[in-house]
Design a protein around this motif. Structure first.
Motif, PDB file in Angstrom:
ATOM      1  N   VAL A  29       0.837  -1.205   0.000  1.00  0.00           N
ATOM      2  CA  VAL A  29       0.000   0.000   0.000  1.00  0.00           C
ATOM      3  C   VAL A  29       0.871   1.254   0.000  1.00  0.00           C
ATOM      4  O   VAL A  29       0.629   2.196  -0.758  1.00  0.00           O
ATOM      5  N   PHE A  30       1.906   1.259   0.839  1.00  0.00           N
ATOM      6  CA  PHE A  30       2.812   2.408   0.873  1.00  0.00           C
ATOM      7  C   PHE A  30       3.524   2.591  -0.467  1.00  0.00           C
ATOM      8  O   PHE A  30       3.774   3.719  -0.888  1.00  0.00           O
ATOM      9  N   HIS A  31       3.845   1.486  -1.153  1.00  0.00           N
ATOM     10  CA  HIS A  31       4.494   1.580  -2.458  1.00  0.00           C
ATOM     11  C   HIS A  31       3.531   2.084  -3.532  1.00  0.00           C
ATOM     12  O   HIS A  31       3.964   2.415  -4.640  1.00  0.00           O
ATOM     13  N   GLY A  57      14.360   8.393   5.415  1.00  0.00           N
ATOM     14  CA  GLY A  57      14.298   6.926   5.394  1.00  0.00           C
ATOM     15  C   GLY A  57      15.533   6.291   5.995  1.00  0.00           C
ATOM     16  O   GLY A  57      15.441   5.324   6.753  1.00  0.00           O
ATOM     17  N   GLY A  58      16.704   6.836   5.682  1.00  0.00           N
ATOM     18  CA  GLY A  58      17.952   6.318   6.248  1.00  0.00           C
ATOM     19  C   GLY A  58      17.991   6.455   7.757  1.00  0.00           C
ATOM     20  O   GLY A  58      18.385   5.526   8.470  1.00  0.00           O
ATOM     21  N   LEU A  59      17.569   7.607   8.270  1.00  0.00           N
ATOM     22  CA  LEU A  59      17.553   7.815   9.726  1.00  0.00           C
ATOM     23  C   LEU A  59      16.589   6.858  10.428  1.00  0.00           C
ATOM     24  O   LEU A  59      16.907   6.309  11.478  1.00  0.00           O
ATOM     25  N   PHE A  92       7.758   0.910   9.924  1.00  0.00           N
ATOM     26  CA  PHE A  92       8.666   0.104   9.110  1.00  0.00           C
ATOM     27  C   PHE A  92       8.306   0.215   7.631  1.00  0.00           C
ATOM     28  O   PHE A  92       9.182   0.396   6.780  1.00  0.00           O
ATOM     29  N   SER A  93       7.023   0.133   7.317  1.00  0.00           N
ATOM     30  CA  SER A  93       6.587   0.223   5.921  1.00  0.00           C
ATOM     31  C   SER A  93       6.931   1.581   5.326  1.00  0.00           C
ATOM     32  O   SER A  93       7.344   1.674   4.170  1.00  0.00           O
ATOM     33  N   ILE A  98       9.854   4.993   1.550  1.00  0.00           N
ATOM     34  CA  ILE A  98      10.041   6.431   1.370  1.00  0.00           C
ATOM     35  C   ILE A  98      10.752   6.772   0.066  1.00  0.00           C
ATOM     36  O   ILE A  98      10.491   7.822  -0.535  1.00  0.00           O
ATOM     37  N   ASP A  99      11.596   5.889  -0.424  1.00  0.00           N
ATOM     38  CA  ASP A  99      12.243   6.177  -1.702  1.00  0.00           C
ATOM     39  C   ASP A  99      11.245   6.125  -2.854  1.00  0.00           C
ATOM     40  O   ASP A  99      11.519   6.641  -3.931  1.00  0.00           O
TER      41      ASP A  99
END
Length: 164
Positions: A29-31, A57-59, A92-93, A98-99
């Motif tokens: 869903v997030f994608h 996203g990295g943090l 987590f999702s 996020i990318d």
């Protein structure tokens, strides 16, 4: 592929099949949603927001990995880090997806069938996440008590990769 790789790391900490299904569907869903948000924000913000989204996203991944490391070394209970709460799965999702925000920016630059593109993107994100979580779950059982630490190191490494 990030969803697959990060799924391996999270799956190593021990995860139930129902949680794998929840996480995979949420990542799917997030994608779908994140590229749509990226398209809505438009071409103007592409270079600025793309870098910021990657850093966030990295943090988030580094924080999750450090939390897993803390639990692996100092945690008294051997519960999986992946909580089945709505917010745990959503966080987590979000960090895995996020990318996909910057993917939405690029969809705005080209003539693509947006519905088909984000649907395929979401389905593949869910399938790869489920595959990674299942593989991580299998490998985690082989590694025993060290599996959470290995999974945490994978998350921290990917977080650093996003930041650098």
């Amino acid at each position: 592929m990030d969803a697959f790789s990060l799924g391996i790391g999270m799956g190593m900490g021990g995860i139930r099949l129902l949680t794998i299904a929840k996480v995979s569907l949420t990542i799917g869903v997030f994608h779908i949603v994140m590229p749509l948000i990226g398209i809505a924000l438009g071409i103007f913000l592409t270079s600025y927001m793309g870098n910021v989204a990657t850093y966030i996203g990295g943090l988030v991944l580094i924080i999750l990995g450090l939390h897993m490391l803390w639990n692996g070394f100092f945690g008294k209970e051997r519960n999986p880090v992946m909580k089945t709460t709505f917010w745990g799965v959503a966080l987590f999702s979000f960090s895995v997806s996020i990318d996909a925000l910057s993917v939405g920016f690029s969809f705005g630059l080209f003539r693509v069938n947006v519905f088909l593109a984000v649907l395929i993107f979401g389905v593949m994100g869910a399938v790869l996440a489920a595959s990674g979580l299942l593989l991580g779950r299998r490998v985690g059982s082989w590694l025993g008590e060290y599996s959470e630490i290995f999974g945490a190191l994978i998350l921290v490494a990917f977080g650093l990769k996003f930041l650098l």
